[in-house]
Design a protein around this motif. Sequence first.
Motif, PDB file in Angstrom:
ATOM      1  N   GLN A   1       0.840  -1.199   0.000  1.00 10.20           N
ATOM      2  CA  GLN A   1       0.000   0.000   0.000  1.00 10.20           C
ATOM      3  C   GLN A   1       0.882   1.259   0.000  1.00 10.20           C
ATOM      4  O   GLN A   1       0.391   2.366   0.153  1.00 10.20           O
TER       5      GLN A   1
ATOM      6  N   LEU B   1     -10.774  -5.328  -3.037  1.00  9.96           N
ATOM      7  CA  LEU B   1      -9.917  -5.009  -4.184  1.00  9.96           C
ATOM      8  C   LEU B   1      -8.828  -6.066  -4.346  1.00  9.96           C
ATOM      9  O   LEU B   1      -8.477  -6.429  -5.482  1.00  9.96           O
TER      10      LEU B   1
ATOM     11  N   ASP C   1      -6.231   3.101  -4.484  1.00 12.10           N
ATOM     12  CA  ASP C   1      -7.545   2.452  -4.471  1.00 12.10           C
ATOM     13  C   ASP C   1      -7.671   1.492  -3.290  1.00 12.10           C
ATOM     14  O   ASP C   1      -8.738   1.364  -2.699  1.00 12.10           O
ATOM     15  N   LEU C   2      -6.574   0.826  -2.963  1.00  6.63           N
ATOM     16  CA  LEU C   2      -6.591  -0.124  -1.851  1.00  6.63           C
ATOM     17  C   LEU C   2      -6.955   0.577  -0.551  1.00  6.63           C
ATOM     18  O   LEU C   2      -7.664   0.021   0.287  1.00  6.63           O
TER      19      LEU C   2
ATOM     20  N   ARG D   1      -2.347   0.040  -7.879  1.00  9.48           N
ATOM     21  CA  ARG D   1      -3.626   0.546  -7.384  1.00  9.48           C
ATOM     22  C   ARG D   1      -3.581   0.803  -5.873  1.00  9.48           C
ATOM     23  O   ARG D   1      -4.591   0.685  -5.184  1.00  9.48           O
TER      24      ARG D   1
ATOM     25  N   ALA E   1     -10.862   0.938  -1.033  1.00  8.04           N
ATOM     26  CA  ALA E   1     -11.634  -0.269  -1.361  1.00  8.04           C
ATOM     27  C   ALA E   1     -11.358  -1.427  -0.417  1.00  8.04           C
ATOM     28  O   ALA E   1     -12.210  -2.292  -0.219  1.00  8.04           O
TER      29      ALA E   1
ATOM     30  N   GLU F   1      -8.738 -10.657 -11.756  1.00  6.52           N
ATOM     31  CA  GLU F   1      -8.285 -10.020 -13.002  1.00  6.52           C
ATOM     32  C   GLU F   1      -7.038 -10.707 -13.558  1.00  6.52           C
ATOM     33  O   GLU F   1      -6.844 -10.742 -14.773  1.00  6.52           O
TER      34      GLU F   1
ATOM     35  N   GLU G   1     -10.419  -8.862  -6.064  1.00  4.98           N
ATOM     36  CA  GLU G   1     -10.729  -8.457  -7.435  1.00  4.98           C
ATOM     37  C   GLU G   1      -9.480  -8.529  -8.327  1.00  4.98           C
ATOM     38  O   GLU G   1      -9.536  -9.031  -9.457  1.00  4.98           O
ATOM     39  N   ILE G   2      -8.367  -8.034  -7.845  1.00  3.35           N
ATOM     40  CA  ILE G   2      -7.120  -8.069  -8.615  1.00  3.35           C
ATOM     41  C   ILE G   2      -6.714  -9.509  -8.898  1.00  3.35           C
ATOM     42  O   ILE G   2      -6.270  -9.837 -10.005  1.00  3.35           O
TER      43      ILE G   2
ATOM     44  N   VAL H   1      -1.130  -4.814  -7.458  1.00  2.00           N
ATOM     45  CA  VAL H   1      -1.642  -4.175  -6.247  1.00  2.00           C
ATOM     46  C   VAL H   1      -0.968  -2.811  -6.057  1.00  2.00           C
ATOM     47  O   VAL H   1      -1.641  -1.816  -5.763  1.00  2.00           O
TER      48      VAL H   1
END
Length: 170
Positions: A21, A95, A87-88, A84, A91, A102, A98-99, A81
Amino acid sequence: MDLPPPPAGRRAVLDVWCELQCPDCRTALGDLRALRERYGDALDIQLRHFPLPKHAHAVAAAQAYEEAYAQGRGWEYAEAVLARAEDLGTAGEPLLVEIAGELGLDAEEFDTALIDGRHLLVVDADLAEGKAIGVTGTPTYVIAGERLDGGKSQDGLRARIESLADGLLA
């Protein structure tokens, strides 16, 4: 300056104390990609976890990385990760799952791993070891017994890592 590849059969280890993060860790990805390109398998780049208290989802992200690693796609997941990281922060754990989806990983297994905490011991052990050797922030690199703090600045670190790696691989 392009240098010849290291001699066949030699290997060096670069521990990268990272937090998924952390915006500084995302910035460091360019250097890590360049090191992978230059050294290939001769430089074993190991992601080590150092979740910072200021990032609420850092421990979950570290556990998710371990699940991605178990599924054979650790670095790819870490890069996704980190791309994003902001976003983490908002979310959270959904997330991370979700990653995984993906990237074609077993997202249901990620969800289960985050619930049952199966990778928490690895994360805790890395954190404890990092603290024991003086890691205070991320990214921090350790190669050839030398600790390099990238949290303050990345300037000159790749060159120093290359110098140390070249010495180990000579």
